[in-house]
Design an enzyme around this catalytic site. Structure first.
Site, PDB file in Angstrom:
ATOM      1  N   GLU A  37       2.051   3.722   0.756  1.00  0.00           N
ATOM      2  CA  GLU A  37       1.058   2.554   0.984  1.00  0.00           C
ATOM      3  C   GLU A  37       0.356   3.028   2.265  1.00  0.00           C
ATOM      4  O   GLU A  37      -0.791   2.481   2.600  1.00  0.00           O
ATOM      5  CB  GLU A  37       1.596   1.082   1.327  1.00  0.00           C
ATOM      6  CG  GLU A  37       2.024   0.685   0.023  1.00  0.00           C
ATOM      7  CD  GLU A  37       0.955   0.283  -0.700  1.00  0.00           C
ATOM      8  OE1 GLU A  37      -0.123  -0.265  -0.409  1.00  0.00           O
ATOM      9  OE2 GLU A  37       0.907   0.735  -2.013  1.00  0.00           O
ATOM     10  N   LEU A  38       1.147   3.720   3.274  1.00  0.00           N
ATOM     11  CA  LEU A  38       0.240   3.970   4.668  1.00  0.00           C
ATOM     12  C   LEU A  38      -0.534   5.233   4.415  1.00  0.00           C
ATOM     13  O   LEU A  38      -1.765   5.387   4.956  1.00  0.00           O
ATOM     14  CB  LEU A  38       1.429   4.496   5.468  1.00  0.00           C
ATOM     15  CG  LEU A  38       2.266   3.509   6.237  1.00  0.00           C
ATOM     16  CD1 LEU A  38       3.296   3.867   7.120  1.00  0.00           C
ATOM     17  CD2 LEU A  38       1.389   2.569   7.067  1.00  0.00           C
TER      18      LEU A  38
END
Length: 268
Positions: free
Chosen positions: A41-42
């Site tokens: 996600e990052l």
């Protein structure tokens, strides 16, 4: 389009065109590792899937557990991150790993948003994909799909609050896997964008991305690359004539990404 018709259309598409992505693969016991989900996600923030895949696979190969990442040097993490841009994210994931190592992974949005680089939408996505929980969150692909499907005729810009209400309505009619629901929307939104759909521009949150060439972002990346090599400040400033360079270096030092030691750039 009704919510029911939307769900039928969405899963018809997903059944035929679901993407196989490395962070969507479960562990041997069928669970999903929240460390790997957080990492993906990052990495995916403001970065295309195609660019993330090889970097994600390289990270998981080198740092298969959150403990192995926590024990690594920031210089190695930043070096491996090269090519993804927004290098502060590498520092965030490293700091998060050190904070979470040998501890239970956070299970609430409130806990997750205390981590670096994790806003409420990212936190909700992490919980959804890690534990198949029901959360409402909005990102670019979701905006594209929802605006195209329900608000294409709107004259005004569409707020995220309105999209969240529509998404909640749809989820109230849906009782399947939350992972599959969001993966389906992500894939459908990606397909629409490849076809040139610009529905997301009707979002109030839409901001045209500045050109990379000649940007501060490009300059930051170049300075970080040279810091990884331990290059001298003299050579850096001889090679790059840019009035912004001192301010960018100061910013990178303040963010604790680089240091200058004996006239040489180094990763913090």
């Amino acid at each position: 389009m009704t919510n029911h018709r939307f769900l039928v259309m969405l899963f018809h598409f997903y059944g035929a065109s679901a993407r196989i992505l490395p962070w969507r693969l479960p562990e041997k016991d069928g669970t999903f590792n929240p460390y790997k989900i957080m990492l993906s996600e990052l990495m995916l923030q403001q970065t295309q899937v195609e660019r993330v895949i090889p970097k994600y696979e390289a990270f998981i190969s080198r740092f298969p557990t959150i403990e192995s990442l926590a024990q690594s040097q920031l210089s190695e993490v930043v070096s491996l991150w090269q090519g993804l841009g927004y290098n502060r994210r590498a520092k965030y994931i490293h700091e998060n790993a050190q904070l979470l190592s040998n501890k239970p992974f956070p299970r609430t949005i409130e806990e997750l948003t205390k981590l670096k680089g994790v806003g409420s939408n990212t936190a909700a996505a992490i919980l959804t994909y890690s534990f198949d929980e029901k959360h409402v969150f909005i990102e670019t692909n979701l905006r594209t799909v929802l605006i195209e499907s329900f608000f294409a005729g709107e004259k005004d810009q569409v707020s995220d609050a309105l999209l969240e209400r529509k998404l909640q309505e749809i989820l109230n009619r849906y009782n399947g896997s939350m992972r599959d629901f969001y993966w389906a929307i992500m894939d459908y939104g990606s397909m629409l964008k490849r076809q040139g759909n610009i529905a997301h521009r009707k979002s109030k949150s839409y901001k045209k991305q500045a050109l990379f060439s000649g940007s501060v972002r490009q300059l930051r990346g170049e300075i970080v690359r040279r810091a990884i090599k331990g290059e001298s400040m003299h050579i850096l400033k001889s090679d790059i004539e840019d009035s912004r360079i001192d301010a960018v270096i100061e910013k990178l030092i303040a963010e604790k990404i680089i240091v200058v030691h004996n006239g040489k750039l180094q990763i913090f």
